[in-house]
Design a protein around this motif. Structure first.
Motif, PDB file in Angstrom:
ATOM      1  N   VAL A  46       0.842  -1.204   0.000  1.00 18.34           N
ATOM      2  CA  VAL A  46       0.000   0.000   0.000  1.00 18.34           C
ATOM      3  C   VAL A  46       0.873   1.248   0.000  1.00 18.34           C
ATOM      4  O   VAL A  46       0.592   2.212  -0.710  1.00 18.34           O
ATOM      5  CB  VAL A  46      -0.986  -0.004   1.187  1.00 18.34           C
ATOM      6  CG1 VAL A  46      -1.680   1.345   1.322  1.00 18.34           C
ATOM      7  CG2 VAL A  46      -2.019  -1.103   1.014  1.00 18.34           C
ATOM      8  N   ARG A  50       0.718   4.086  -2.930  1.00 21.67           N
ATOM      9  CA  ARG A  50       0.430   5.502  -2.636  1.00 21.67           C
ATOM     10  C   ARG A  50       1.596   6.405  -3.062  1.00 21.67           C
ATOM     11  O   ARG A  50       1.379   7.492  -3.594  1.00 21.67           O
ATOM     12  CB  ARG A  50       0.116   5.688  -1.155  1.00 21.67           C
ATOM     13  CG  ARG A  50      -1.168   5.018  -0.708  1.00 21.67           C
ATOM     14  CD  ARG A  50      -2.349   5.636  -1.386  1.00 21.67           C
ATOM     15  NE  ARG A  50      -3.593   5.126  -0.836  1.00 21.67           N
ATOM     16  CZ  ARG A  50      -4.648   4.840  -1.555  1.00 21.67           C
ATOM     17  NH1 ARG A  50      -4.618   5.018  -2.873  1.00 21.67           N
ATOM     18  NH2 ARG A  50      -5.742   4.402  -1.002  1.00 21.67           N
ATOM     19  N   ALA A 104      -6.632   6.402  11.221  1.00 20.29           N
ATOM     20  CA  ALA A 104      -5.925   5.539  10.272  1.00 20.29           C
ATOM     21  C   ALA A 104      -6.165   4.068  10.570  1.00 20.29           C
ATOM     22  O   ALA A 104      -6.494   3.294   9.666  1.00 20.29           O
ATOM     23  CB  ALA A 104      -4.429   5.849  10.286  1.00 20.29           C
ATOM     24  N   GLY A 107      -9.802   2.951  10.003  1.00 20.56           N
ATOM     25  CA  GLY A 107     -10.212   2.868   8.603  1.00 20.56           C
ATOM     26  C   GLY A 107      -9.336   1.971   7.753  1.00 20.56           C
ATOM     27  O   GLY A 107      -9.505   1.915   6.527  1.00 20.56           O
ATOM     28  N   ALA A 108      -8.397   1.257   8.375  1.00 20.89           N
ATOM     29  CA  ALA A 108      -7.448   0.444   7.606  1.00 20.89           C
ATOM     30  C   ALA A 108      -8.139  -0.622   6.773  1.00 20.89           C
ATOM     31  O   ALA A 108      -7.810  -0.810   5.596  1.00 20.89           O
ATOM     32  CB  ALA A 108      -6.429  -0.197   8.544  1.00 20.89           C
ATOM     33  N   ASP A 110     -11.208  -0.609   5.660  1.00 24.02           N
ATOM     34  CA  ASP A 110     -11.932   0.074   4.586  1.00 24.02           C
ATOM     35  C   ASP A 110     -10.990   0.399   3.438  1.00 24.02           C
ATOM     36  O   ASP A 110     -11.342   0.216   2.267  1.00 24.02           O
ATOM     37  CB  ASP A 110     -12.574   1.372   5.099  1.00 24.02           C
ATOM     38  CG  ASP A 110     -13.679   1.129   6.112  1.00 24.02           C
ATOM     39  OD1 ASP A 110     -14.319   0.068   6.050  1.00 24.02           O
ATOM     40  OD2 ASP A 110     -13.889   2.016   6.961  1.00 24.02           O
ATOM     41  N   GLU A 111      -9.784   0.883   3.755  1.00 21.51           N
ATOM     42  CA  GLU A 111      -8.832   1.241   2.706  1.00 21.51           C
ATOM     43  C   GLU A 111      -8.431   0.011   1.889  1.00 21.51           C
ATOM     44  O   GLU A 111      -8.342   0.073   0.665  1.00 21.51           O
ATOM     45  CB  GLU A 111      -7.595   1.914   3.277  1.00 21.51           C
ATOM     46  CG  GLU A 111      -6.631   2.325   2.180  1.00 21.51           C
ATOM     47  CD  GLU A 111      -5.463   3.163   2.650  1.00 21.51           C
ATOM     48  OE1 GLU A 111      -4.667   3.538   1.773  1.00 21.51           O
ATOM     49  OE2 GLU A 111      -5.339   3.451   3.842  1.00 21.51           O
ATOM     50  N   VAL A 112      -8.189  -1.103   2.563  1.00 26.19           N
ATOM     51  CA  VAL A 112      -7.800  -2.317   1.838  1.00 26.19           C
ATOM     52  C   VAL A 112      -8.901  -2.723   0.858  1.00 26.19           C
ATOM     53  O   VAL A 112      -8.640  -2.998  -0.311  1.00 26.19           O
ATOM     54  CB  VAL A 112      -7.475  -3.472   2.809  1.00 26.19           C
ATOM     55  CG1 VAL A 112      -7.326  -4.795   2.063  1.00 26.19           C
ATOM     56  CG2 VAL A 112      -6.213  -3.161   3.598  1.00 26.19           C
ATOM     57  N   GLU A 114     -11.260  -0.870  -0.404  1.00 25.62           N
ATOM     58  CA  GLU A 114     -11.375   0.144  -1.466  1.00 25.62           C
ATOM     59  C   GLU A 114     -10.291  -0.058  -2.525  1.00 25.62           C
ATOM     60  O   GLU A 114     -10.560   0.084  -3.725  1.00 25.62           O
ATOM     61  CB  GLU A 114     -11.294   1.546  -0.860  1.00 25.62           C
ATOM     62  CG  GLU A 114     -12.546   1.933  -0.095  1.00 25.62           C
ATOM     63  CD  GLU A 114     -12.363   3.191   0.743  1.00 25.62           C
ATOM     64  OE1 GLU A 114     -11.394   3.946   0.528  1.00 25.62           O
ATOM     65  OE2 GLU A 114     -13.203   3.412   1.634  1.00 25.62           O
ATOM     66  N   LEU A 115      -9.070  -0.386  -2.095  1.00 22.69           N
ATOM     67  CA  LEU A 115      -7.988  -0.642  -3.051  1.00 22.69           C
ATOM     68  C   LEU A 115      -8.287  -1.873  -3.902  1.00 22.69           C
ATOM     69  O   LEU A 115      -8.003  -1.885  -5.105  1.00 22.69           O
ATOM     70  CB  LEU A 115      -6.659  -0.820  -2.323  1.00 22.69           C
ATOM     71  CG  LEU A 115      -6.047   0.453  -1.739  1.00 22.69           C
ATOM     72  CD1 LEU A 115      -4.879   0.116  -0.828  1.00 22.69           C
ATOM     73  CD2 LEU A 115      -5.628   1.395  -2.847  1.00 22.69           C
ATOM     74  N   GLU A 118     -10.891  -0.589  -6.399  1.00 26.13           N
ATOM     75  CA  GLU A 118     -10.327   0.426  -7.296  1.00 26.13           C
ATOM     76  C   GLU A 118      -9.386  -0.175  -8.333  1.00 26.13           C
ATOM     77  O   GLU A 118      -9.383   0.234  -9.492  1.00 26.13           O
ATOM     78  CB  GLU A 118      -9.572   1.468  -6.461  1.00 26.13           C
ATOM     79  CG  GLU A 118      -8.878   2.549  -7.256  1.00 26.13           C
ATOM     80  CD  GLU A 118      -8.057   3.490  -6.372  1.00 26.13           C
ATOM     81  OE1 GLU A 118      -7.188   4.180  -6.921  1.00 26.13           O
ATOM     82  OE2 GLU A 118      -8.279   3.525  -5.142  1.00 26.13           O
TER      83      GLU A 118
END
Length: 175
Positions: A46, A50, A104, A107-108, A110-112, A114-115, A118
């Motif tokens: 990640v 980024r 952070a 929401g970790a 959620d970010e995974v 979303e990636l 995406e």
């Protein structure tokens, strides 16, 4: 095994059930990059993504295939949180940095996911929540406090009783 062959995945639930990794060739020549990241686990990959999205040139190095280390040995679980609860993080790092860290880690997951969406990452990602069982009264007290701290932040947290935990994980050993 030669230096150009990546380490094979050790026996784990991840190794037994995950789709095979894409081929990741060994670094064959010197490279000059803005950032070299050691470790192709969740955090390393990640971070590399980024940084690359922000325009940096990045190289990820790992002796094994992506997920070979701790990210793959955890059974592929993606759960929010750290060892410390929100109130502890705020006390330790202050209101600005502590709050940023709480946001952070909260929401970790959620970010995974979303990636994954995406970038069209081929995997068997599912979101079904997670259970953190308590094995003692003291551990249960800690979990009750943790649940309340996250509930106060608007997170939907449910405390399960012994029967519900036993039914979901197949063990009567937890409270």
């Amino acid at each position: 095994m030669s230096a150009s062959e990546p380490l094979r995945m050790p026996p784990s639930l991840w190794a037994a059930t995950a789709m095979p990794a894409e081929h990741t060739p060994a670094l064959a020549e010197d490279r000059e990059v803005d950032v070299a990241i050691v470790g192709a686990g969740y955090t390393g990959l990640v971070s590399a993504l980024r940084l690359a999205q922000s325009g940096a040139s990045v190289c990820v190095l790992d002796a094994g295939e992506p997920g070979w280390g701790a990210s793959g040995r955890n059974g592929g679980q993606v759960i929010p949180g750290l060892k410390f609860d929100p109130e502890q993080l705020l006390a330790r790092f202050g209101p600005v940095q502590g709050e940023a860290l709480v946001d952070a880690v909260g929401g970790a997951a959620d970010e995974v996911f979303e990636l994954i969406k995406e970038h069209g990452i081929r995997c068997d990602a599912t979101r079904k929540g997670w259970i953190q069982p308590a094995f003692s009264g003291a551990a249960m007290h800690t979990l009750e406090q943790r649940a309340e701290q996250w509930r106060q932040r608007g997170v939907a947290v449910e405390l399960l009783d012994k029967a519900a935990v036993s039914q979901r994980i197949g063990s009567p050993q937890y409270l």
